[in-house]
Design a protein around this motif. Sequence first.
Motif, PDB file in Angstrom:
ATOM      1  N   THR A   3    -117.629  77.454  -6.573  1.00 22.57           N
ATOM      2  CA  THR A   3    -116.790  78.651  -6.457  1.00 22.57           C
ATOM      3  C   THR A   3    -115.771  78.519  -5.344  1.00 22.57           C
ATOM      4  O   THR A   3    -114.614  78.918  -5.498  1.00 22.57           O
ATOM      5  N   TRP A   4    -116.171  77.962  -4.213  1.00 20.80           N
ATOM      6  CA  TRP A   4    -115.327  77.965  -3.027  1.00 20.80           C
ATOM      7  C   TRP A   4    -114.672  76.613  -2.721  1.00 20.80           C
ATOM      8  O   TRP A   4    -113.879  76.516  -1.785  1.00 20.80           O
ATOM      9  N   LYS A   7    -110.967  76.181  -1.440  1.00 18.24           N
ATOM     10  CA  LYS A   7    -110.457  77.472  -1.004  1.00 18.24           C
ATOM     11  C   LYS A   7    -110.306  77.502   0.520  1.00 18.24           C
ATOM     12  O   LYS A   7    -110.750  76.605   1.223  1.00 18.24           O
ATOM     13  N   LYS A   8    -109.678  78.589   1.019  1.00 14.14           N
ATOM     14  CA  LYS A   8    -109.470  78.742   2.455  1.00 14.14           C
ATOM     15  C   LYS A   8    -110.249  79.949   2.956  1.00 14.14           C
ATOM     16  O   LYS A   8    -110.226  81.011   2.341  1.00 14.14           O
ATOM     17  N   SER A  41    -118.044  76.157   5.986  1.00 13.63           N
ATOM     18  CA  SER A  41    -116.835  75.656   5.333  1.00 13.63           C
ATOM     19  C   SER A  41    -117.049  74.272   4.747  1.00 13.63           C
ATOM     20  O   SER A  41    -116.618  73.975   3.621  1.00 13.63           O
ATOM     21  N   MET A  46    -114.502  74.177   1.817  1.00 11.93           N
ATOM     22  CA  MET A  46    -113.348  75.009   2.153  1.00 11.93           C
ATOM     23  C   MET A  46    -112.625  74.497   3.390  1.00 11.93           C
ATOM     24  O   MET A  46    -113.222  73.892   4.274  1.00 11.93           O
ATOM     25  N   ASP A  85    -108.791  83.023   0.997  1.00 16.34           N
ATOM     26  CA  ASP A  85    -109.517  83.373  -0.230  1.00 16.34           C
ATOM     27  C   ASP A  85    -110.814  84.100   0.073  1.00 16.34           C
ATOM     28  O   ASP A  85    -111.332  84.839  -0.765  1.00 16.34           O
ATOM     29  N   LYS A 135    -109.571  89.641  -2.691  1.00 13.42           N
ATOM     30  CA  LYS A 135    -110.256  88.468  -2.137  1.00 13.42           C
ATOM     31  C   LYS A 135    -111.680  88.848  -1.712  1.00 13.42           C
ATOM     32  O   LYS A 135    -112.012  90.007  -1.537  1.00 13.42           O
TER      33      LYS A 135
END
Length: 205
Positions: A3-4, A7-8, A41, A46, A85, A135
């Motif tokens: 899912t991530w 992303k940020k 992260s 991420m 995100d 988000k």
Amino acid sequence: INTWNGKKAVFLGDSITAGSWYNPKNGWWENMTKNWTYWVSKLCGMTYKNYGIGGTHVSSAYNSGDGSSAEQAFTNRYSNMDDADVVFVMGGTNDWLPNHTDTAPFGNISDSTDVSFCGAVRVLCEGLIKKYNGKQIFFLTPICNANQLTANPTTGKTLQDYCNVIKEICGMYSIEVIDTHIKAPLHFMVTENANKYSSQHDGPT
């Protein structure tokens, strides 16, 4: 992870998020290079930016004597964060800490402006929803503390009271809360565990 990935993320918080900890052997504050924001992260794939600042409060309704300023409160910093995100917010420990001076009033969930801790949480919820519309937003409760049964002398509230109201207010806005106070197995109430895993500020005094 799927899912991530790619992303940020942005992280808003105090010293626990900044990765600052007090080294009693050297007598000064140090910064960790790989704290929980890094590992979350990394594990999710991420990129991230850390907006944690040690000593800061969620609410700006105070005049601090502990080295931070009301201008650094979460309610005055979130608007300057980058687009992202997913947003993580972890705070409340410094708002509760019994030895912090000029603590903001606790308030109640009807407060809608930053006149109290409760009001500040609502300001953050509404502001983040508007800034990061659509988000994912996560609030994290404060982690446990060896002194968590001690009530703040100004508000008369324990750390659990602060955790509970974060969950209640976030629930009003349908914001997901990760209860790290209960689900992070730190066990700082046990001295041996606190000495092993925490600095003197979150472990034994």
